[in-house]
Structure formats: C-alpha cells, structure tokens
Scaffold this motif. Structure first.
Motif, PDB file in Angstrom:
ATOM      1  N   VAL A   1      -6.181   3.590  -6.553  1.00 25.21           N
ATOM      2  CA  VAL A   1      -7.370   3.520  -5.702  1.00 25.21           C
ATOM      3  C   VAL A   1      -8.180   4.804  -5.877  1.00 25.21           C
ATOM      4  O   VAL A   1      -7.908   5.826  -5.249  1.00 25.21           O
ATOM      5  CB  VAL A   1      -6.995   3.297  -4.229  1.00 25.21           C
ATOM      6  N   THR A   2      -9.163   4.720  -6.762  1.00 23.89           N
ATOM      7  CA  THR A   2     -10.029   5.868  -7.058  1.00 23.89           C
ATOM      8  C   THR A   2     -11.460   5.481  -6.705  1.00 23.89           C
ATOM      9  O   THR A   2     -11.702   4.890  -5.663  1.00 23.89           O
ATOM     10  CB  THR A   2      -9.869   6.290  -8.522  1.00 23.89           C
ATOM     11  N   GLY A   3     -12.423   5.848  -7.545  1.00 23.48           N
ATOM     12  CA  GLY A   3     -13.813   5.525  -7.248  1.00 23.48           C
ATOM     13  C   GLY A   3     -14.021   4.023  -7.072  1.00 23.48           C
ATOM     14  O   GLY A   3     -13.547   3.233  -7.871  1.00 23.48           O
ATOM     15  N   GLY A   4     -14.729   3.646  -6.022  1.00 22.77           N
ATOM     16  CA  GLY A   4     -14.975   2.233  -5.746  1.00 22.77           C
ATOM     17  C   GLY A   4     -14.190   1.727  -4.563  1.00 22.77           C
ATOM     18  O   GLY A   4     -14.493   0.661  -4.023  1.00 22.77           O
ATOM     19  N   GLY A   5     -13.159   2.458  -4.169  1.00 24.73           N
ATOM     20  CA  GLY A   5     -12.421   2.088  -2.975  1.00 24.73           C
ATOM     21  C   GLY A   5     -11.348   1.044  -3.183  1.00 24.73           C
ATOM     22  O   GLY A   5     -11.001   0.667  -4.306  1.00 24.73           O
TER      23      GLY A   5
ATOM     24  N   ALA B   1       0.835  -1.196   0.000  1.00 25.63           N
ATOM     25  CA  ALA B   1       0.000   0.000   0.000  1.00 25.63           C
ATOM     26  C   ALA B   1       0.868   1.242   0.000  1.00 25.63           C
ATOM     27  O   ALA B   1       1.876   1.308   0.703  1.00 25.63           O
ATOM     28  CB  ALA B   1      -0.900   0.007   1.233  1.00 25.63           C
ATOM     29  N   LEU B   2       0.486   2.234  -0.807  1.00 28.55           N
ATOM     30  CA  LEU B   2       1.137   3.537  -0.842  1.00 28.55           C
ATOM     31  C   LEU B   2       0.154   4.567  -0.294  1.00 28.55           C
ATOM     32  O   LEU B   2      -0.993   4.640  -0.739  1.00 28.55           O
ATOM     33  CB  LEU B   2       1.545   3.919  -2.266  1.00 28.55           C
ATOM     34  N   ALA B   3       0.601   5.357   0.670  1.00 29.10           N
ATOM     35  CA  ALA B   3      -0.289   6.279   1.363  1.00 29.10           C
ATOM     36  C   ALA B   3      -0.860   7.337   0.437  1.00 29.10           C
ATOM     37  O   ALA B   3      -0.180   7.825  -0.470  1.00 29.10           O
ATOM     38  CB  ALA B   3       0.445   6.943   2.519  1.00 29.10           C
TER      39      ALA B   3
ATOM     40  N   GLY C   1      -6.930   6.375   2.981  1.00 29.09           N
ATOM     41  CA  GLY C   1      -5.506   6.480   3.279  1.00 29.09           C
ATOM     42  C   GLY C   1      -4.592   5.703   2.368  1.00 29.09           C
ATOM     43  O   GLY C   1      -3.371   5.755   2.522  1.00 29.09           O
ATOM     44  N   ILE C   2      -5.149   4.962   1.398  1.00 28.12           N
ATOM     45  CA  ILE C   2      -4.335   4.216   0.431  1.00 28.12           C
ATOM     46  C   ILE C   2      -4.636   4.765  -0.966  1.00 28.12           C
ATOM     47  O   ILE C   2      -5.745   4.618  -1.474  1.00 28.12           O
ATOM     48  CB  ILE C   2      -4.615   2.706   0.477  1.00 28.12           C
ATOM     49  N   GLY C   3      -3.627   5.387  -1.583  1.00 27.62           N
ATOM     50  CA  GLY C   3      -3.827   5.971  -2.903  1.00 27.62           C
ATOM     51  C   GLY C   3      -3.464   5.058  -4.049  1.00 27.62           C
ATOM     52  O   GLY C   3      -3.995   5.178  -5.151  1.00 27.62           O
ATOM     53  N   PHE C   4      -2.552   4.129  -3.778  1.00 28.76           N
ATOM     54  CA  PHE C   4      -2.111   3.186  -4.808  1.00 28.76           C
ATOM     55  C   PHE C   4      -1.780   1.861  -4.139  1.00 28.76           C
ATOM     56  O   PHE C   4      -1.422   1.813  -2.954  1.00 28.76           O
ATOM     57  CB  PHE C   4      -0.846   3.698  -5.522  1.00 28.76           C
TER      58      PHE C   4
END
Length: 371
Positions: free
Chosen positions: A253-257, A185-187, A306-309
């Motif tokens: 990590v965009t729309g949909g979570g 996970a990348l913040a 909190g996870i962007g990628f």
C-alpha cells in the motif's frame, strides 16, 4: 601553466575529497550487508553478485524494482536528521519485490545532492545498509552525485533499485486469487513514504513548523513525520514458507492508497469491500485530517491510513496467517473478503497503474481508538 593549488572543479562547487570521505565513513555499514555472493568490495565501478547462488533453483525468475522516498526528504533536510531516510528507501524498493513472492538478492542506491557533506551522506547510506541487513539484501553499489547550482547545499534526493529471485511456480499474483479468499491487513508504522506533498501542504497552510511540538503525537512534527517505513519483506517471506500455498497475492500500500493498490493484485471480475470498522487509523492521520478540516475518507487515495500491506490468502487459513504475522510483531487483521462475480451497485476503484484488475471500495466507518 595553471596554479597547481587551484582546483577548477572545486571552484565550480564539486568537492571530490568530501565524496571520498563519505565513502570511507559508510564502508563498514555497506560491508555488513555482504555475504559470500558479493565480490569486489566497496568502491568499484560495478557491484558483483555471484549468480551461481541461483543454481539450486529449478526455474528462477529475477524480480526487480526501483523507487525513491519522495518529498519526505524535505522534512529530513528541514530538521537535519538523515538516519532514517535510508530505511524508507529500502521499504519502498525491496518491499515491492516481495509482492511477487521474491526473495531480495541485492540493491544499489543513488544520492543526488547540492553539496557532499560526508557525515550526512554516511547517515543516509548507513540507514540504507541497516535496512538492507534487516531484509536480507546485499547493498552492492551506489553513487553519490554532487550537483551544485542545480540543488541547494542542503538539498538531496535518494533513489534505489533492487533485484530478487523467485521460482517460476511460486510467483504470487492475481491469477491465484479465488472466491472467498480473505483480505488480511498488515499495520503500517505511519505515513511510510507516500503523500508527503499533502502533509507539507497541510502544515504550511496551518503555519506549523517541523520543530513545533505535536502534542497529540508526543514529538515534534518533524520527528513524528520521519517515523521510518516498516519493513515487511522477511515477515512475509516467513508467512509464505509457514503456510505453503495459502498466500495468493500481496499488495504494497503505497501511492494511491488502499483500494487502488489492492485492485492491482485482484483478477478481473473480482471485487472486495474493505471494512473500515476493522481498524482505527493511526493518530498522525487523524491529526493531519483535523488540521486540514478534511474527513479521513477524502485522504484514502493518498495515505495508507494504517495499512502498509495487504495479503490475499485462502479464506480457510486466514486465522493462521494473521497469527503468523502477529508472531513477528506486526498487527494484522481480516479486513475483507474477495468475491468473484457480479458486484454490488455503487462506485469501486477498478484496477490501477495500468493494470486491468479487480474492483475495490472501502465501506463503513473507521473505529475510534487504537486497534
């Protein structure tokens, strides 16, 4: 003969002179994104990019993406702050391209507004240009369209499209994922540009204005919510270069979570559990959930929490991947493991957005406090 001092287009609400001034104000920012591959300067009907730059590739594939910023623009308009929305746009568009391992080449933007306010348009485009520079992307063209009567004088929307390139044998994707791969996970930097319809609904229901102080966030609500989207393109391209063959797939990590977007980049027959205990969602998520009286778990299909990628990497190189990302200033951690085969009982998110992918669910409880 009509009075020469009367401009019927201006009388209809369209100010071409204001549009010309906006272009003048943004020119230097746009030019700063141009390398020798960009021809023709600013203001042409079409942007030109020298495709001979691709001759050194063995088998180049072009990657393309398009997106907008969504209802986050309503907050920018409400507090009259427009210099960060451009970074949100680039994050939504260019960071989708790196998912397949592609290096961005160029981008175009489109701004529709009710009235051209030159400084406002220049602020938006300056933000786009600065973020293009930060991702190695040339901003080769764009359009500002004035739509009086359709949009209010202070209303606007932004969208963009970008193109990148990747070698055919270097494309990342679900077919490379193996049993035992690590989910890294990348913040995120906050909400990024998704789920703002829910945010606005929560604040409206609580009678909170964007100018109100959000004491738990150390800013006004408007300022806190406009925190710009983190840009991941160059850090991820560097990770791919530093650990050849280690990165198998990537998820924005965009729309949909978290679960839905991870499921899109896993192969059929695979599953992964993302352990909530490996991180603590940023305060903005907790505060919004508290105001709504909603558990964080019920927002997992809307916000990134909190996870962007997410990077799916060879399990043996997970620690090296985390170190490489953190060396570039982005917090990273192992959030789960990919398994191939029969999965445990219970509900999983299986594929998403038309992709027949893997199965993902979040398990455990979120940590308290900062990561």
């Amino acid at each position: 003969m009509a009075d020469s001092t009367t401009n019927p287009y201006a009388a209809a609400g369209v100010d071409t002179a204001a549009g010309d001034l906006a272009v003048e104000l943004m020119k230097s920012s746009v030019r700063a994104t141009h390398g020798p591959e960009v021809l023709g300067g600013v203001g042409g009907f079409a942007g030109l990019f020298d495709a001979s730059a691709l001759r050194d590739h063995r088998h180049p594939l072009l990657a393309t993406s398009t997106d907008g910023v969504g209802t986050k623009v309503a907050i920018a308009q409400a507090i009259d702050k427009h210099d960060t929305i451009g970074q949100d746009l680039v994050g939504m568009v260019v960071d989708d391209i790196v998912v397949v391992g592609a290096k961005p080449l160029f981008m175009t933007d489109y701004i529709a507004c009710g009235k051209v306010v030159p400084n406002r348009i220049a602020d938006i485009v300056r933000g786009i240009a600065d973020a293009c520079t930060a991702t190695g992307t040339a901003l080769v063209g764009g359009e500002t369209a004035e739509h009086p009567g359709l949009l209010g004088p202070d209303d606007y929307d932004v969208a963009g499209a970008a193109t990148g390139v990747v070698e055919k044998d270097a494309v990342l994707g679900a077919e490379l994922v193996r049993d035992g791969d690590a989910v890294i996970a990348l913040a995120s930097s906050g909400l990024h540009s998704n789920g703002f319809s829910l945010v606005r609904h929560i604040l409206t229901g609580a009678g909170i204005g964007y100018q109100d102080e959000a004491s738990d966030l150390g800013a006004t609500w408007g300022e806190a919510l406009l925190e710009p989207t983190r840009l991941y393109t160059l850090p991820l391209l560097k990770l791919i270069d530093q650990l050849p063959g280690a990165v198998h797939s990537l998820s924005h990590v965009t729309g949909g979570g978290i679960a839905a977007n991870l499921a899109r980049v896993l192969p059929q027959g695979s599953w992964a559990e993302v352990d909530r205990a490996t991180w603590s969602p940023d305060p903005v998520f907790r505060v919004l959930a508290d105001i709504a009286g909603t558990p964080l778990e019920q927002t997992e299909g809307t916000w990134n929490l909190g996870i962007g990628f997410l990077a799916i990497v060879d399990g043996a190189q997970a620690d090296a991947a985390i170190a490489a990302v953190e060396a570039q200033g982005i917090a990273a951690w192992r959030a789960g493991t990919v398994h191939i085969g029969a999965r445990p009982a219970g509900e999983f998110e299986i594929g998403a957005k038309g992709v027949d992918g893997g199965a993902v669910r979040l398990v455990g409880a979120y940590r308290d406090g900062a990561k």
